[in-house]
Scaffold this motif. Structure first.
Motif, short mmCIF file in Angstrom:
data_model
loop_
_atom_site.label_atom_id
_atom_site.label_comp_id
_atom_site.label_asym_id
_atom_site.label_seq_id
_atom_site.Cartn_x
_atom_site.Cartn_y
_atom_site.Cartn_z
N ILE A 48 9.50 -0.60 15.47
CA ILE A 48 9.12 0.34 14.17
C ILE A 48 7.51 0.89 14.53
O ILE A 48 7.63 2.16 14.23
N TRP A 49 6.67 0.33 14.97
CA TRP A 49 5.37 0.94 15.35
C TRP A 49 5.58 1.66 16.55
O TRP A 49 4.88 2.99 16.45
N SER A 50 6.31 1.41 17.30
CA SER A 50 6.55 2.21 18.61
C SER A 50 7.14 3.80 18.18
O SER A 50 6.79 4.94 18.69
N LEU A 51 8.34 3.57 17.40
CA LEU A 51 8.92 4.46 16.95
C LEU A 51 8.05 5.67 16.14
O LEU A 51 8.52 6.56 15.88
N SER A 52 7.30 5.03 15.38
CA SER A 52 6.35 5.99 14.66
C SER A 52 5.43 7.10 15.35
O SER A 52 4.93 7.74 14.62
N GLY A 68 19.88 -6.82 21.59
CA GLY A 68 19.59 -8.05 20.89
C GLY A 68 20.89 -7.94 19.67
O GLY A 68 22.07 -7.50 20.19
N ASN A 69 20.62 -8.38 18.66
CA ASN A 69 21.67 -8.42 17.56
C ASN A 69 21.60 -6.93 16.78
O ASN A 69 22.29 -6.89 15.82
N GLY A 70 21.07 -6.19 17.54
CA GLY A 70 21.18 -4.61 16.83
C GLY A 70 20.33 -4.23 15.79
O GLY A 70 20.23 -3.00 15.10
N ALA A 71 19.18 -5.07 15.57
CA ALA A 71 18.38 -4.81 14.27
C ALA A 71 17.40 -3.36 14.68
O ALA A 71 17.39 -2.48 13.91
N THR A 72 16.99 -3.37 15.97
CA THR A 72 16.09 -2.06 16.40
C THR A 72 17.25 -0.92 16.10
O THR A 72 16.93 0.29 15.82
N THR A 73 18.56 -1.01 16.61
CA THR A 73 19.55 0.16 16.80
C THR A 73 19.73 0.50 15.29
O THR A 73 19.89 1.76 14.99
N LYS A 74 19.75 -0.41 14.34
CA LYS A 74 20.02 0.04 12.91
C LYS A 74 18.88 0.44 12.54
O LYS A 74 19.28 1.51 11.66
N THR A 78 18.67 4.50 10.73
CA THR A 78 18.30 4.95 9.31
C THR A 78 17.13 5.80 9.48
O THR A 78 16.62 6.33 8.28
N THR A 79 16.39 6.05 10.59
CA THR A 79 15.22 6.86 10.56
C THR A 79 15.28 7.99 11.18
O THR A 79 14.58 9.19 10.90
N PHE A 80 16.46 8.05 12.24
CA PHE A 80 16.61 9.46 12.80
C PHE A 80 18.12 10.05 12.69
O PHE A 80 18.74 9.42 12.33
N ILE A 81 18.11 11.50 12.72
CA ILE A 81 19.32 12.13 12.66
C ILE A 81 19.89 12.29 14.01
O ILE A 81 19.36 12.97 14.85
N SER A 82 21.15 11.88 14.22
CA SER A 82 21.70 11.96 15.62
C SER A 82 23.22 11.66 15.41
O SER A 82 23.88 11.34 14.48
N TYR A 105 27.03 0.93 9.98
CA TYR A 105 26.30 1.83 10.46
C TYR A 105 27.02 2.60 11.69
O TYR A 105 27.89 2.15 12.43
N ASN A 106 26.50 4.06 11.54
CA ASN A 106 27.33 4.97 12.53
C ASN A 106 26.72 4.61 14.01
O ASN A 106 26.03 5.38 14.67
N ILE A 107 27.11 3.49 14.60
CA ILE A 107 26.61 3.01 15.92
C ILE A 107 27.42 2.62 16.75
O ILE A 107 28.48 1.97 16.28
#
Length: 206
Positions: A48-52, A68-74, A78-82, A105-107
């Motif tokens: 989250i810090w990096s993406l900020s 990993g278990n997809g937490a960062t991808t999730k 929710t933060t970016f439009i893609s 989630y759309n992943i």
């Protein structure tokens, strides 16, 4: 007897270290699932810090490496439009957990190794790697693959613990060394941020 106990303790700690290192590279089984949950508590705030540091919020195609278990991808979803978000990992357990925990989630989650993804060239506008590039089996080929699939104006970001770079990539721990290394691969370090424990790199094609 005391020396024997100390020796056995050292051996046991070494075996435990090797097992944990193996799980950090490719989690499997119940231990892998547990470790991925623990990692979220430590490494999701780092992601989250990096993406900020990204001012852009719209990317056509996003790739998250070593999910990993997809937490960062999730969080990315929710933060970016893609139009397309893909999360990849070399671990079957990671992909299984990511699909199970984030099915709403759309992943798209796929088992792949970053050094040879078979994705189209110039495809992703944002590529992320959090707490894993120092584990890539072939660092040079993996960076070249990232460059190949990164769009001409795309952004590649890395976020990780500074201690991991000092331990696994000692020759690249200095900014100047990392810049020179990237330049030989047709990549350019355009931003670096660091706080007490974490480091962030923002990279583009030359």
């Amino acid at each position: 007897m005391t020396l024997l106990i100390i020796f056995l303790l050292i051996i046991s700690l070494y075996v435990l270290y090797k097992q944990l290192l193996k799980q950090s590279i490719q989690p499997s089984g119940g231990i892998g699932s547990l470790m991925m949950k623990l990692w979220n508590n430590v490494y999701l705030p780092m992601a989250i810090w990096s993406l900020s540091f990204l001012k852009e919020k719209n990317f056509d195609n996003i790739l998250d490496i070593g999910i990993g278990n997809g937490a960062t991808t999730k969080y990315i979803s929710t933060t970016f439009i893609s139009d397309l978000i893909i999360g990849i990992d070399i671990s079957d357990k990671a992909i299984e957990q990511a699909k199970f925990l984030n099915s709403n989630y759309n992943i798209a989650y796929e088992k792949k190794d970053i050094h040879k993804t078979q994705y189209p060239s110039d495809h992703f506008d944002l590529i992320c790697a959090f707490q894993n590039h120092f584990h890539w089996t072939d660092l040079r080929e993996s960076f070249l693959e990232v460059r190949r699939i990164l769009s001409s104006d795309g952004i590649f970001i890395i976020g990780c613990e500074h201690a991991k770079i000092k331990y696994f990539l000692y020759n690249l721990k200095e900014k100047s060394s990392f810049e020179k290394y990237l330049n030989t691969l047709g990549l350019e370090l355009i931003q670096m941020e660091q706080q007490k424990d974490w480091i962030f790199y923002k990279i583009k094609k030359i």
